[in-house]
Design a protein around this motif. Structure first.
Motif, short mmCIF file in Angstrom:
data_model
loop_
_atom_site.label_atom_id
_atom_site.label_comp_id
_atom_site.label_asym_id
_atom_site.label_seq_id
_atom_site.Cartn_x
_atom_site.Cartn_y
_atom_site.Cartn_z
N ARG A 96 0.84 -1.21 0.00
CA ARG A 96 0.00 0.00 0.00
C ARG A 96 0.87 1.25 0.00
N THR A 97 0.31 2.30 -0.55
CA THR A 97 1.06 3.55 -0.61
C THR A 97 0.71 4.49 0.54
N GLY A 98 -0.37 4.23 1.22
CA GLY A 98 -0.75 5.08 2.35
C GLY A 98 0.01 4.68 3.60
N PRO A 99 -0.28 5.35 4.70
CA PRO A 99 0.40 5.05 5.96
C PRO A 99 0.01 3.67 6.50
N LEU A 100 0.88 3.12 7.33
CA LEU A 100 0.55 1.86 8.01
C LEU A 100 -0.68 2.08 8.89
N PRO A 101 -1.53 1.06 9.01
CA PRO A 101 -2.68 1.19 9.90
C PRO A 101 -2.22 1.48 11.33
N SER A 102 -3.00 2.27 12.05
CA SER A 102 -2.61 2.64 13.41
C SER A 102 -2.49 1.41 14.32
N THR A 103 -3.31 0.40 14.10
CA THR A 103 -3.20 -0.81 14.94
C THR A 103 -1.87 -1.52 14.71
N ILE A 104 -1.37 -1.50 13.49
CA ILE A 104 -0.08 -2.13 13.19
C ILE A 104 1.04 -1.31 13.83
N ARG A 105 0.97 0.00 13.72
CA ARG A 105 1.98 0.87 14.34
C ARG A 105 2.03 0.66 15.86
N GLU A 106 0.86 0.65 16.50
CA GLU A 106 0.80 0.45 17.95
C GLU A 106 1.31 -0.93 18.35
N TRP A 107 0.93 -1.93 17.58
CA TRP A 107 1.36 -3.30 17.85
C TRP A 107 2.89 -3.40 17.76
N LEU A 108 3.47 -2.79 16.73
CA LEU A 108 4.93 -2.82 16.58
C LEU A 108 5.62 -2.11 17.74
N GLN A 109 5.07 -0.99 18.16
CA GLN A 109 5.65 -0.28 19.31
C GLN A 109 5.64 -1.19 20.53
N ASP A 110 4.54 -1.86 20.78
CA ASP A 110 4.43 -2.77 21.92
C ASP A 110 5.42 -3.92 21.81
N CYS A 111 5.52 -4.51 20.63
CA CYS A 111 6.43 -5.64 20.42
C CYS A 111 7.88 -5.23 20.65
N CYS A 112 8.26 -4.09 20.11
CA CYS A 112 9.65 -3.65 20.25
C CYS A 112 9.97 -3.23 21.68
N ALA A 113 8.96 -2.78 22.41
CA ALA A 113 9.18 -2.33 23.79
C ALA A 113 9.37 -3.49 24.75
N THR A 114 8.94 -4.68 24.35
CA THR A 114 9.08 -5.85 25.21
C THR A 114 10.54 -6.24 25.34
N LYS A 115 10.99 -6.48 26.56
CA LYS A 115 12.39 -6.84 26.80
C LYS A 115 12.73 -8.16 26.11
N ARG A 116 13.94 -8.24 25.58
CA ARG A 116 14.43 -9.44 24.90
C ARG A 116 15.77 -9.84 25.49
N GLU A 117 16.06 -11.14 25.40
CA GLU A 117 17.36 -11.63 25.86
C GLU A 117 18.44 -11.42 24.81
N SER A 118 18.03 -11.32 23.54
CA SER A 118 19.01 -11.14 22.47
C SER A 118 18.54 -10.02 21.55
N GLY A 119 19.43 -9.60 20.68
CA GLY A 119 19.10 -8.54 19.75
C GLY A 119 18.13 -9.00 18.68
N ALA A 120 17.58 -8.05 17.98
CA ALA A 120 16.66 -8.35 16.89
C ALA A 120 16.86 -7.31 15.79
N LEU A 121 16.29 -7.60 14.65
CA LEU A 121 16.38 -6.71 13.51
C LEU A 121 14.97 -6.46 12.98
N LEU A 122 14.61 -5.20 12.80
CA LEU A 122 13.34 -4.81 12.19
C LEU A 122 13.62 -4.38 10.77
N VAL A 123 12.91 -5.00 9.82
CA VAL A 123 13.08 -4.70 8.40
C VAL A 123 11.77 -4.11 7.88
N ALA A 124 11.86 -2.96 7.22
CA ALA A 124 10.68 -2.30 6.67
C ALA A 124 10.76 -2.30 5.15
#
Length: 161
Positions: A96-124
């Protein structure tokens, strides 16, 4: 749709390692792919296949596809978040050419904010070849900020010809 990945990639600030809790596929690098449609999913698969080839033949990737509409459903969102927590690479791919849905943006923020034992990579992977989305588009910058704030690496490959 043609998807071209230009490497070298930006390195992750923390090492991306295999999940030690994955007993079914202990040698697999888990890749969670959130996508809006089939072309976006296929583009994400091509990108991770190419990355795997460039990193070495021994790399075993285990993709976990998840369409946006599943994540947008409150009853499935927690399961998707758990999958992200177990993944070393998280890909957000959209046609899609429009912005990401707000639920997806919020979900990603929550996922990334969760503590992890190891590193991760986010690819857009945002937009298509015929879209006017530039690498510095607002969603790209938003995702970069979310990833960096969580100590994750970030990659937004150029879509080009």
């Amino acid at each position: 749709m043609v998807c071209v990945v230009q490497l070298p990639l930006c390195p992750a600030p923390t090492p991306v390692t295999r999940n030690p809790n994955d007993t079914l596929f202990p040698d697999a690098l888990r890749v969670f792919i959130a996508f809006d449609d089939l072309p976006a999913y296929k583009c994400a698969l091509r990108m991770i296949e190419r990355v795997a080839q460039q990193l070495g033949a021994d790399l075993n990737l285990r993709p976990q596809p998840c369409p946006f509409d599943v994540i947008e459903s409150a009853s499935w969102r927690t399961l998707a978040s758990d999958e992200v927590g177990d993944s070393e690479i998280v890909v957000v791919s959209t046609s899609r050419t429009g912005p990401l849905p707000s639920t997806i943006r919020e979900w990603l923020q929550d996922c990334c904010a969760t503590k992890r034992e190891s590193g991760a990579l986010l690819v857009a992977i945002l937009g298509t070849l015929d879209s006017d989305r530039a690498p510095g588009a607002p969603d790209t910058e938003f995702l970069r900020g979310v990833a960096e704030g969580a100590g994750w690496g970030f990659l937004s490959p150029q879509l080009g010809n």
